[in-house]
Design an enzyme around this catalytic site. Structure first.
Site, PDB file in Angstrom:
ATOM      1  N   ARG A  61       0.638  -1.196  -0.108  1.00  0.00           N
ATOM      2  CA  ARG A  61      -0.025   0.237  -0.071  1.00  0.00           C
ATOM      3  C   ARG A  61       0.763   1.245   0.119  1.00  0.00           C
ATOM      4  O   ARG A  61       1.899   1.271   0.745  1.00  0.00           O
ATOM      5  CB  ARG A  61      -0.986  -0.016   0.999  1.00  0.00           C
ATOM      6  CG  ARG A  61      -1.791   1.059   1.561  1.00  0.00           C
ATOM      7  CD  ARG A  61      -2.653   0.817   2.536  1.00  0.00           C
ATOM      8  NE  ARG A  61      -3.615   1.727   3.175  1.00  0.00           N
ATOM      9  CZ  ARG A  61      -3.598   2.433   4.001  1.00  0.00           C
ATOM     10  NH1 ARG A  61      -2.557   2.436   4.955  1.00  0.00           N
ATOM     11  NH2 ARG A  61      -4.711   3.245   4.334  1.00  0.00           N
ATOM     12  N   GLU A 148      -9.330   6.862   6.195  1.00  0.00           N
ATOM     13  CA  GLU A 148     -10.198   6.865   7.341  1.00  0.00           C
ATOM     14  C   GLU A 148     -11.225   8.074   7.516  1.00  0.00           C
ATOM     15  O   GLU A 148     -11.243   9.099   8.277  1.00  0.00           O
ATOM     16  CB  GLU A 148      -8.979   7.092   8.758  1.00  0.00           C
ATOM     17  CG  GLU A 148      -8.151   6.030   8.735  1.00  0.00           C
ATOM     18  CD  GLU A 148      -7.104   6.016  10.137  1.00  0.00           C
ATOM     19  OE1 GLU A 148      -6.812   5.026  10.561  1.00  0.00           O
ATOM     20  OE2 GLU A 148      -6.589   7.243  10.445  1.00  0.00           O
ATOM     21  N   GLU A 257      -4.842  -1.095   8.164  1.00  0.00           N
ATOM     22  CA  GLU A 257      -3.745  -0.853   8.895  1.00  0.00           C
ATOM     23  C   GLU A 257      -3.676  -1.294  10.142  1.00  0.00           C
ATOM     24  O   GLU A 257      -4.970  -1.467  10.799  1.00  0.00           O
ATOM     25  CB  GLU A 257      -3.995   1.003   9.201  1.00  0.00           C
ATOM     26  CG  GLU A 257      -3.866   1.675   7.865  1.00  0.00           C
ATOM     27  CD  GLU A 257      -3.808   3.142   8.473  1.00  0.00           C
ATOM     28  OE1 GLU A 257      -3.558   3.504   9.625  1.00  0.00           O
ATOM     29  OE2 GLU A 257      -4.172   3.997   7.321  1.00  0.00           O
TER      30      GLU A 257
END
Length: 343
Positions: A61, A148, A257
């Site tokens: 990523r 997020e 994450e």
């Protein structure tokens, strides 16, 4: 022959439970190398993307900001290395000139500040990003639209707590349409606090709106899950939340994450029975893998360990001193094997 059966059964069991995406976010790699760090594995200097691949990773990523240190050119250069190593490329668009997270989602400098203007801008920007990666022979495999975004993106226009969910639905719809106009990456939407079902349900239960974002535009749901920010971030809460997420929305799920520390004095972790050590890193990741593997209909798809090689920033934004899979001189720790053994 019969003596080999237990080992063979264990191998087949591990393969059967292995995740589709065994990855890491290594966005800081070029920054770390430019600071003079040389990564080593068994004493041999080796590019970090090669190290993690050799230890079982298959996905990387890379974050992209609209300006600043992690701009498009930075991401393009790193993508060449990721693809050359034979790894799946996930591009994480922050839609900001700097970090985007639950508390920060600033509109980039020079972008419009109206919803109509931002819908056009995010379509054009996302189209350009996807086209740029394709043009250099490194097409994006998975495109993460926003980072997020529990309270939306492109604040204040797209802030849910200010203007409701509709602007967010429009903006994501525009971004994805821009991407799909020039490519066909899988689309990932990413929220923090994967353990918090009420937060996930509040977002995904409202964001699909006729004429704006539709459920069929989203291929993967990603969540963050850390042991040091929120007391509620337990493994049991993650199990419950992700099971509800899989049952309610029917999408593949990744933990996009996560980290676990090897040094964390004075900090309460949500799973105190797990050792603060390299073996603890392995246990933490394996426990997450087992939760994902248990989700209905095979919805649990992957884990991306966040910034395992960011030497010089080992706290990784937390109060723990060190969450890396390498030492301060870039040498791999035993936990580098999480990709092959624990994912």
């Amino acid at each position: 022959m019969f003596a080999l059966l237990p080992s063979l059964l264990l191998l087949f069991s591990c393969l059967a439970n292995a995740l589709t995406y065994k990855g890491a976010d290594i966005s800081s790699l070029t920054v770390v190398e430019n600071a003079g760090v040389h990564f080593t594995d068994n004493g041999q200097v080796t590019p970090f993307e090669t190290i993690i691949r050799n230890h079982g990773a298959n996905t990387v990523r890379v974050r992209v900001w609209t300006a600043g240190q992690y701009n498009l050119q930075y991401g393009l250069a790193l993508a060449k290395r990721v693809k050359a190593a034979g790894l799946t490329l996930v591009v994480d668009l922050h839609y900001s000139d700097t970090w985007a997270d639950p508390g920060h989602q600033a509109i980039p400098a020079g972008w419009p500040t109206t919803l109509d203007g931002l819908n056009t801008q995010i379509w054009e920007y996302t189209q350009n990003v996807v086209q740029s990666f394709a043009n250099q022979g490194t097409p994006i495999d998975i495109l993460q639209v926003g980072n997020e975004i529990n309270d939306g993106l492109l604040w204040p226009v797209g802030r849910i707590s200010v203007n409701g969910i509709n602007p967010v639905s429009q903006l994501l719809h525009s971004a994805i349409n821009g991407a799909k106009s020039v490519g066909n990456p899988k689309i990932l939407i990413h929220l923090a606090n994967g353990w918090d079902w009420s937060g996930l349900d509040s977002f995904f239960g409202k964001v699909f709106i006729p004429g704006a974002l539709s459920a069929d535009q989203v291929d993967i749901i990603g969540v963050s899950f850390y042991p040091f920010y929120d007391s509620g971030a337990t493994l049991s809460a993650l199990q419950s939340s992700l099971t509800n997420l899989a049952n309610t929305f029917g999408k593949p799920i990744v933990v996009a994450e996560t980290d676990w520390p090897v040094s964390c004095p004075g900090v309460h972790l949500t799973e105190p029975s797990i050792a603060v050590s390299t073996s603890g890193q392995e246990t933490w990741v394996n426990d997450i893998k087992n939760i994902l593997a248990s989700l209905p209909n095979g919805r649990g798809q992957g884990i991306f360990y966040w910034e395992p090689g960011w030497v010089g920033s080992a706290a990784l934004g937390s109060a723990c001193a060190d969450n890396l899979l390498v030492s301060s001189n870039g040498a791999t720790r035993d936990s580098i094997n999480i990709f092959s053994q624990d994912m």
